[in-house]
Design a protein around this motif. Structure first.
Motif, PDB file in Angstrom:
ATOM      1  N   GLN A 259      54.641  63.784  -9.792  1.00  0.00           N
ATOM      2  CA  GLN A 259      54.027  62.611 -10.424  1.00  0.00           C
ATOM      3  C   GLN A 259      53.696  61.501  -9.440  1.00  0.00           C
ATOM      4  N   SER A 260      54.238  61.590  -8.229  1.00  0.00           N
ATOM      5  CA  SER A 260      53.923  60.566  -7.222  1.00  0.00           C
ATOM      6  C   SER A 260      52.590  60.833  -6.526  1.00  0.00           C
ATOM      7  N   ASP A 261      52.052  62.032  -6.711  1.00  0.00           N
ATOM      8  CA  ASP A 261      50.758  62.381  -6.134  1.00  0.00           C
ATOM      9  C   ASP A 261      49.663  61.910  -7.090  1.00  0.00           C
ATOM     10  N   LYS A 262      49.191  60.707  -6.887  1.00  0.00           N
ATOM     11  CA  LYS A 262      48.236  60.107  -7.817  1.00  0.00           C
ATOM     12  C   LYS A 262      46.897  60.833  -7.833  1.00  0.00           C
ATOM     13  N   ASP A 263      46.622  61.625  -6.802  1.00  0.00           N
ATOM     14  CA  ASP A 263      45.366  62.372  -6.778  1.00  0.00           C
ATOM     15  C   ASP A 263      45.439  63.610  -7.659  1.00  0.00           C
ATOM     16  N   ARG A 264      46.681  64.065  -7.967  1.00  0.00           N
ATOM     17  CA  ARG A 264      46.819  65.308  -8.724  1.00  0.00           C
ATOM     18  C   ARG A 264      47.782  65.216  -9.895  1.00  0.00           C
ATOM     19  N   ALA A 265      48.320  64.068 -10.196  1.00  0.00           N
ATOM     20  CA  ALA A 265      49.267  63.953 -11.309  1.00  0.00           C
ATOM     21  C   ALA A 265      48.492  63.946 -12.621  1.00  0.00           C
ATOM     22  N   PHE A 266      47.874  65.092 -12.928  1.00  0.00           N
ATOM     23  CA  PHE A 266      47.037  65.182 -14.120  1.00  0.00           C
ATOM     24  C   PHE A 266      47.863  65.267 -15.400  1.00  0.00           C
ATOM     25  N   LEU A 267      49.078  65.761 -15.290  1.00  0.00           N
ATOM     26  CA  LEU A 267      49.875  66.002 -16.493  1.00  0.00           C
ATOM     27  C   LEU A 267      51.346  65.785 -16.203  1.00  0.00           C
ATOM     28  N   ASN A 268      51.995  65.042 -17.080  1.00  0.00           N
ATOM     29  CA  ASN A 268      53.436  64.860 -16.992  1.00  0.00           C
ATOM     30  C   ASN A 268      54.087  65.920 -17.868  1.00  0.00           C
ATOM     31  N   VAL A 269      54.655  66.940 -17.224  1.00  0.00           N
ATOM     32  CA  VAL A 269      55.277  68.032 -17.965  1.00  0.00           C
ATOM     33  C   VAL A 269      56.635  67.548 -18.464  1.00  0.00           C
ATOM     34  N   ASN A 270      56.609  67.015 -19.678  1.00  0.00           N
ATOM     35  CA  ASN A 270      57.810  66.360 -20.211  1.00  0.00           C
ATOM     36  C   ASN A 270      58.346  67.009 -21.477  1.00  0.00           C
ATOM     37  N   SER A 271      57.815  68.175 -21.832  1.00  0.00           N
ATOM     38  CA  SER A 271      58.253  68.840 -23.058  1.00  0.00           C
ATOM     39  C   SER A 271      59.525  69.633 -22.807  1.00  0.00           C
ATOM     40  N   ASN A 272      60.278  69.834 -23.888  1.00  0.00           N
ATOM     41  CA  ASN A 272      61.448  70.710 -23.800  1.00  0.00           C
ATOM     42  C   ASN A 272      61.045  72.173 -23.742  1.00  0.00           C
ATOM     43  N   GLU A 273      59.778  72.437 -24.092  1.00  0.00           N
ATOM     44  CA  GLU A 273      59.265  73.802 -24.078  1.00  0.00           C
ATOM     45  C   GLU A 273      58.079  73.896 -23.129  1.00  0.00           C
ATOM     46  N   VAL A 274      58.185  74.797 -22.162  1.00  0.00           N
ATOM     47  CA  VAL A 274      57.125  75.008 -21.176  1.00  0.00           C
ATOM     48  C   VAL A 274      56.831  76.504 -21.102  1.00  0.00           C
ATOM     49  N   VAL A 275      55.550  76.831 -21.059  1.00  0.00           N
ATOM     50  CA  VAL A 275      55.124  78.223 -20.914  1.00  0.00           C
ATOM     51  C   VAL A 275      54.646  78.427 -19.479  1.00  0.00           C
ATOM     52  N   LEU A 276      55.084  79.510 -18.865  1.00  0.00           N
ATOM     53  CA  LEU A 276      54.674  79.855 -17.502  1.00  0.00           C
ATOM     54  C   LEU A 276      53.782  81.087 -17.537  1.00  0.00           C
ATOM     55  N   LEU A 277      52.650  81.011 -16.865  1.00  0.00           N
ATOM     56  CA  LEU A 277      51.761  82.164 -16.696  1.00  0.00           C
ATOM     57  C   LEU A 277      51.560  82.393 -15.201  1.00  0.00           C
ATOM     58  N   VAL A 278      51.982  83.559 -14.706  1.00  0.00           N
ATOM     59  CA  VAL A 278      51.723  83.949 -13.322  1.00  0.00           C
ATOM     60  C   VAL A 278      50.645  85.021 -13.373  1.00  0.00           C
ATOM     61  N   ASN A 279      49.487  84.708 -12.838  1.00  0.00           N
ATOM     62  CA  ASN A 279      48.296  85.536 -13.007  1.00  0.00           C
ATOM     63  C   ASN A 279      47.876  86.204 -11.705  1.00  0.00           C
ATOM     64  N   ASN A 280      47.590  87.489 -11.798  1.00  0.00           N
ATOM     65  CA  ASN A 280      47.114  88.266 -10.657  1.00  0.00           C
ATOM     66  C   ASN A 280      45.608  88.090 -10.517  1.00  0.00           C
ATOM     67  N   LEU A 281      45.154  87.654  -9.366  1.00  0.00           N
ATOM     68  CA  LEU A 281      43.722  87.468  -9.143  1.00  0.00           C
ATOM     69  C   LEU A 281      42.994  88.781  -8.892  1.00  0.00           C
ATOM     70  N   GLY A 282      43.702  89.894  -8.981  1.00  0.00           N
ATOM     71  CA  GLY A 282      43.042  91.194  -8.966  1.00  0.00           C
ATOM     72  C   GLY A 282      43.513  92.158  -7.910  1.00  0.00           C
ATOM     73  N   GLY A 283      43.969  91.657  -6.762  1.00  0.00           N
ATOM     74  CA  GLY A 283      44.288  92.544  -5.655  1.00  0.00           C
ATOM     75  C   GLY A 283      45.745  92.593  -5.267  1.00  0.00           C
ATOM     76  N   VAL A 284      46.617  91.954  -6.053  1.00  0.00           N
ATOM     77  CA  VAL A 284      48.044  91.955  -5.744  1.00  0.00           C
ATOM     78  C   VAL A 284      48.718  93.090  -6.512  1.00  0.00           C
ATOM     79  N   SER A 285      49.569  93.843  -5.836  1.00  0.00           N
ATOM     80  CA  SER A 285      50.241  94.956  -6.506  1.00  0.00           C
ATOM     81  C   SER A 285      51.179  94.437  -7.589  1.00  0.00           C
ATOM     82  N   VAL A 286      51.447  95.282  -8.567  1.00  0.00           N
ATOM     83  CA  VAL A 286      52.374  94.920  -9.635  1.00  0.00           C
ATOM     84  C   VAL A 286      53.750  94.615  -9.053  1.00  0.00           C
TER      85      VAL A 286
END
Length: 600
Positions: A259-286
């Motif tokens: 949040q101290s990065d004013k150029d990129r602090a687009f969102l304050n992740v303040n919820s008790n529930e957070v969803v994480l998505l780790v996405n393969n751009l196509g060429g990374v092995s499982v």
């Protein structure tokens, strides 16, 4: 970048890939002229008032076409690779390929169009939306810009790019539409989801578009260099750095959460529930994506106290065969529409081949941490056998033999790279290092049965593959053979008899015999000569001679059988070579690491 492709014609590639979606999901059809994948009309969908459409350039599969299906998108519109579809393609999708409320339809239906924040997509989808609206269609458009790889200053008026977080907007809005909610509600929740997303990607290399000529001017990343914040069309990121995965993930999470990065602090992740998505751009092995996901989850908890309530890891939005991944966080907030929640919508069932999240809501919420720790009926406490030797001298001899195996690893690996899959040397070295570590904490006692029994589990845990299984079978049999010969003195004659019994036992499980170009080529001569002479040095020399004799020997067993060419004529069998080094160590001979030997 890899410029090798099975299909080099980009037009043929896109068209056939779209057709393939209909082959794998019978619920969808293809308008080939307009590159539209859409849900086939079905009475089962009569309760759904709102249709959800998305799309963009091809090359991001399984987005968007494979996200079409019950409970997700109603249709997708594809452009050529990395290029927006035309406004006319999108208009056809809105007005004639999905259910919508035409001027003569007074029902509360409509169409939600979701588009990623790229100029071409905004203009073409926007134009189509306005045309459809002018024709009387109740239509709304939501723009997703979740990428924090480019900060406010650089993005300017254009704003953040849309990347993998978009698929969460698709899933949530599609699930809500499937429940029969109004366009106003579906659009509201879609915008709320988009506003609570942050994503960032990283890649080890740019991608090559099929059909394009590779030139010297093409931008390549240097060896070991990673581009942080790279877009899904080869767009520049925030930096190019030489970092290992932990540091890389730390930098990516900081761009999303600091949040101290004013150029990129687009969102304050303040919820008790957070969803994480780790996405393969196509060429990374499982396999590697799994390691990346573990690192991300670990750092989220350790550095930010975030324990995601849902973790999605897989291939959702690619950049062709991009050698990279992206991280997305969804800050789960109240939808204010009287339910359901964002989490419930993510958990809702769907039938789309591109959505990979089969874990049920009840499984996530059970938070079951039970494990099974019982090792079964393994008898780890081996009783003294009375088969005695000088424990200290035996440990010195065994240590030298194992050190030989470690020293020869580069040579064994080189041989196995020629005739196999290159893992033989590493496997032998891993086993030798594990045994040495074991001996440092549990020195040999001088009881041959007890000592051998303590080493067997180390081999079983650390040496995998075919050779690991062969060694484990042989050594387990050796323990039993030594026990049969106890009590007494564990001299050369005793060991020779036990080794012969173990060789016979091994032959029950493998057809490998001398001449088949396997580790058996070194094992059998050692056992035979030791039995005849009782001389370990002569037996080791026989094993080495036999290993050298595998040069030019065509394999009858093992992975080498499938390797063509003449490589086997120039190198010995890797497994036999490594084992011969071990036997020479037992004879008191060690490698000088320059291809020769010195007596000690």
């Amino acid at each position: 970048m890899s410029s090798k492709h099975f299909i080099n014609d980009p037009t043929h590639l896109v068209n056939t890939a779209l057709h393939a979606v209909t082959l794998t999901n019978p619920a969808v059809a293809l308008d080939a002229d307009n590159k539209i994948i859409y849900r086939r009309p079905s009475p089962d969908a009569s309760h759904q008032k709102v249709s959800v459409i998305s799309g963009g350039g091809s090359g991001h599969e399984p987005s968007f076409a494979a996200m079409v299906g019950p409970g997700l998108l109603s249709a997708s519109v594809a452009g050529t690779i990395f290029a927006s579809p035309s406004a006319e393609q999108v208009r056809v999708a809105i007005q004639s390929r999905v259910d919508n409320n035409s001027p003569n339809d007074t029902s509360d239906g409509g169409v939600l169009v979701t588009v990623m924040n790229y100029t071409g997509d905004i203009l073409n989808f926007g134009m189509a939306v306005e045309k459809a609206r002018a024709a009387g269609v109740n239509v709304e458009m939501v723009v997703v810009g979740d990428d924090v790889g480019v900060g406010r200053a650089k993005a300017g008026k254009v704003g953040r790019r849309g990347i993998a977080g978009t698929v969460l907007v698709h899933k949530i809005s599609g699930a809500l539409a499937a429940q029969g909610r109004s366009l106003q509600e579906v659009a509201k929740v879609a915008r709320l989801t988009a506003e609570n997303l942050v994503s960032v990607g990283a890649s080890l290399e740019h991608v090559h578009v099929p059909g394009r000529v590779v030139s010297k001017e093409d931008d390549h990343l240097k060896l070991g260099e990673v581009e942080i914040g790279m877009g899904i069309h080869n767009e520049a990121g925030s930096s190019k750095e030489k970092v290992e995965l932990p540091e890389l993930v730390g930098k990516m999470l900081k761009q999303m959460l600091d949040q101290s990065d004013k150029d990129r602090a687009f969102l304050n992740v303040n919820s008790n529930e957070v969803v994480l998505l780790v996405n393969n751009l196509g060429g990374v092995s499982v396999l590697e994506l799994g390691g990346i996901t573990a690192e991300v989850v670990s750092q989220l908890e350790k550095s930010y106290g975030i324990r995601p309530v849902r973790i999605l890891s897989g291939t959702y939005m690619t950049s062709l065969n991009g050698l990279g991944f992206s991280i997305t966080l969804l800050n789960v907030v109240n939808t204010d529409i009287g339910g359901p929640s964002m989490i419930e919508l993510l958990d809702a069932p769907c039938e789309a081949t591109g959505w990979s999240s089969p874990i049920a809501k009840s499984t996530w919420e059970a938070k079951n941490t039970a494990t099974r720790e019982d090792k079964g009926a393994l008898n780890v406490d081996v009783q003294d056998s009375g088969l005695k030797s000088d424990g200290k001298a035996a440990q010195e001899t065994l240590t030298l033999a194992l050190q030989n195996v470690i020293a020869v690893e580069p040579e064994v690996t080189r041989f196995d790279t020629v005739v196999g899959d290159g893992d033989c040397g590493i496997g032998l070295k891993r086993g030798a290092e594990a045994i040495l570590k074991h001996l440092s904490s549990k020195p040999l006692t001088g009881d041959a049965v007890v000592d051998m029994a303590s080493i067997v589990p180390v081999v079983e845990k650390t040496m995998d593959g075919t050779s690991g299984a062969l060694y484990a079978i042989f050594l387990n049999s050796l323990v039993a053979s030594l026990r049969d010969l106890a009590p007494g003195e564990a001299n050369a004659k005793t060991w020779a008899a036990a080794l012969k019994q173990s060789s016979d036992a091994l032959s029950k499980y493998t057809p490998a015999r001398p001449g088949d170009r396997t580790l058996v080529d070194a094992l059998y001569p050692f056992v035979e000569v030791l039995g005849k002479t009782g001389n370990v040095k002569q037996a080791a020399e026989a094993a080495m001679a036999a290993a050298e004799g595998t040069k030019g020997m065509k394999a009858s067993l093992g992975r080498t059988v499938y390797v063509g060419g003449s490589g086997y004529e120039e190198v010995p069998d890797p497994g036999a070579w490594g084992l011969a080094y071990f036997f020479l160590g037992l004879a008191g001979v060690k490698s000088d690491q320059d291809g020769g030997w010195e007596k000690i």
